[in-house]
Scaffold this motif. Structure first.
Motif, short mmCIF file in Angstrom:
data_model
loop_
_atom_site.label_atom_id
_atom_site.label_comp_id
_atom_site.label_asym_id
_atom_site.label_seq_id
_atom_site.Cartn_x
_atom_site.Cartn_y
_atom_site.Cartn_z
N LEU A 290 -7.65 -4.34 -5.25
CA LEU A 290 -7.65 -5.08 -5.63
C LEU A 290 -8.51 -6.25 -6.75
O LEU A 290 -7.52 -6.82 -7.85
N SER A 302 -10.68 -8.50 -0.09
CA SER A 302 -9.41 -8.31 0.63
C SER A 302 -9.10 -9.29 1.83
O SER A 302 -8.22 -9.76 1.89
N PRO A 303 -10.16 -9.98 2.12
CA PRO A 303 -9.34 -10.59 3.04
C PRO A 303 -9.15 -11.74 2.62
O PRO A 303 -7.66 -12.43 2.88
N GLU A 306 -5.60 -10.61 1.28
CA GLU A 306 -4.49 -10.90 2.32
C GLU A 306 -3.86 -12.05 3.34
O GLU A 306 -2.32 -12.33 3.80
N VAL A 309 -1.34 -13.43 0.19
CA VAL A 309 -0.35 -12.71 1.25
C VAL A 309 0.53 -13.27 2.14
O VAL A 309 1.72 -13.36 2.46
N GLU A 310 -0.27 -13.37 3.06
CA GLU A 310 0.35 -13.83 4.67
C GLU A 310 0.61 -15.17 4.11
O GLU A 310 2.04 -15.46 5.16
N ARG A 331 3.77 -7.07 -5.85
CA ARG A 331 3.38 -7.60 -4.66
C ARG A 331 3.03 -6.35 -3.68
O ARG A 331 2.83 -5.94 -2.90
N LEU A 335 -0.34 -4.23 -1.10
CA LEU A 335 0.38 -4.08 -0.19
C LEU A 335 -0.70 -3.26 -0.25
O LEU A 335 -0.74 -3.07 1.03
N LEU A 338 -4.68 -3.30 -0.02
CA LEU A 338 -4.67 -4.04 1.01
C LEU A 338 -4.26 -2.52 2.15
O LEU A 338 -5.46 -2.47 3.08
N HIS A 339 -3.84 -1.80 2.14
CA HIS A 339 -3.40 -0.86 3.33
C HIS A 339 -4.37 0.15 2.79
O HIS A 339 -4.86 0.52 4.07
N SER A 341 -7.71 -0.70 2.36
CA SER A 341 -8.60 -0.95 2.04
C SER A 341 -8.80 -1.64 3.49
O SER A 341 -10.30 -1.95 4.22
N LYS A 342 -7.94 -1.01 4.52
CA LYS A 342 -8.87 -1.27 6.08
C LYS A 342 -10.21 -0.86 6.31
O LYS A 342 -10.62 -0.17 5.89
#
Length: 455
Positions: A290, A302-303, A306, A309-310, A331, A335, A338-339, A341-342
């Protein structure tokens, strides 16, 4: 008669005198022989004593060497440097030679045995510092990978490690543009660095007999050489993971330990429970990815990404200094980041089976892009190829550059022939633990650009 008697007496006295002379001569010769024998014995004893002292010194040196090997690991694959050498190379650790300082130690630049090196000296000899020192020796001293920082040697008595010098500094410095005169990293370089870092992590996670988790992956610990090839360093906080049974019954590498690392990069689940696993490095990789895309600090990153993206406004958070980002590939990279960094380890993807193949595909896509071709040679004249375009073996411009386990780049056909007949590095003469060759896409792209300009 009287005269005869006197003659006999004189003859008798002469005979006694001669006899006495003979006895004296015999005694003198005996004394000389005895003195000669004593002298020879003394000389032999002196030689024996000197030989015994030399043997004792050799035995003591060998014992000390074996003790150091036992202390630091029996697989001895780096040089031992004298402290005097290190001081001479760094001008007695002068401030002018200092290039960085962190929680564990201070780093200096110097020239040691005709090599430009980076010298890391721990701040103290406290128990936890010594443990990190041994850990760094154990990891970097026994394994080799093109994207792991190359350990050249050590001075164990002084807590000193000697590494290859990385001319372009850390990834953190480049993302924050702290190095004056250096252009920003282009998006194509960032795609490549993402794959390089992931490939090094996969290598660590597949180490045997036990997997290795880095635990402190961050841009400050990712260094760049003169060709912007990235290498992970600072493995002092890494740990070996034993294979243990998970709640599902499968055997997975994990370990319960006190949380260590850097805030914002520490796996939240590890920070909460103390359970570290390979997925802990995956979380840190997600944050690094990121940062590669946005150029921003990690806190709350991260937030924010995210949400972008949304809300279909990803372009707003991309680093504009990297050039024109390819929308679809970017993109996909975001993605996957972000996956990674869950918050929960179970929700993160498998690094080798899922993340690395995606990054490999994105890398290949970036290499063929016209915009990526200018990543290294924007200011290089076309008349003469740069020295790093030449294969160290063939002394010719490389056709298929690839990175060998010693960290150097060679033409594939040359290094394959070399490896078929040798088990040591052509540059350092150090043993090679594997014969794996990794394509150097950055150099290949730069060479192709140089050739196209020359035409």
């Amino acid at each position: 008669m009287e005269e005869k008697e006197k003659l006999r007496e004189i003859s008798s006295q002469e005979e006694e005198a001669r006899k006495l002379m003979r006895e004296l001569k015999q005694k003198r010769e005996a004394a000389e022989r005895e003195a000669r024998y004593v002298r020879e014995c003394a000389e032999r004893e002196a030689v024996q004593r000197r030989d015994a002292e030399n043997d004792a010194v050799r035995v003591a040196e060998e014992k000390q060497r074996l003790e150091q090997q036992l202390l630091l690991g029996s697989d001895w694959r780096y040089r031992l440097f004298e402290w005097e050498e290190v001081l001479a190379a760094t001008s007695s650790l002068s401030d002018e030679r200092r290039i960085g300082s962190g929680a564990n130690g201070t780093v200096y630049v110097g020239t040691l045995r005709h090599m430009k090196v980076a010298v890391k000296v721990l701040h103290s000899n406290e128990t936890h510092r010594t443990k990190q020192f041994k850990q760094e020796l154990e990891v970097l001293g026994t394994i080799r990978h093109p994207h792991l920082l190359l350990l050249l040697g050590a001075c164990p008595d002084q807590g000193c490690l000697v590494y290859e010098y990385m001319e372009k500094g850390s990834l953190d410095d480049r993302l924050q543009q702290r190095r004056q005169g250096e252009p920003p990293l282009r998006w194509s370089d960032r795609f490549r660095i993402a794959w390089e870092v992931a490939s090094a992590l996969v290598f660590l996670h597949n180490a045997r007999p036990k997997p290795i988790v880095h635990r402190d992956l961050k841009p400050a610990n990712i260094l760049l050489d003169r060709n912007l090839v990235s290498k992970i360093g600072d493995v002092g906080l890494s740990t070996l993971l034993p294979w243990s049974s998970s709640s599902g019954g499968a055997s997975v590498p994990w370990k319960k330990t006190a949380p260590v690392g850097t805030l914002c990069y520490i796996d939240p689940e590890y920070q909460r429970s103390g359970v570290v696993s390979l997925k802990s490095d995956v979380y840190a990789l997600g944050v690094v990815l990121l940062q590669l895309v946005t150029g921003r600090a990690p806190l709350g990153l991260s937030p924010a990404v995210e949400a972008a993206v949304e809300e279909d406004r990803l372009a707003e958070v991309l680093d504009p200094s990297a050039g024109r980002w390819p929308p679809e590939d970017t993109r996909e990279l975001v993605l996957i980041a972000l996956h990674c960094s869950k918050l929960k380890q179970a929700d993160r993807p498998d690094l080798q089976g899922h993340v690395l193949p995606v990054l490999q595909r994105l890398l290949k896509s970036s290499v063929v892009d016209d915009d990526a071709r200018n990543s290294l040679l924007r200011r290089v004249p076309s008349a003469t190829p740069p020295s790093h375009f030449f294969c160290p073996i063939l002394k010719e411009v490389m056709e298929d550059p690839c990175v060998a386990p010693d960290g150097y780049t060679y033409d594939r056909r040359a290094i394959e022939i070399w490896l078929s007949m040798n088990h040591k590095s052509p540059m350092t003469d150090a043993p090679l633990l594997s014969k794996t060759l990794i394509p150097n896409h950055a150099i290949l792209s730069a060479i192709n650009e140089w050739k196209s300009r020359d035409e």
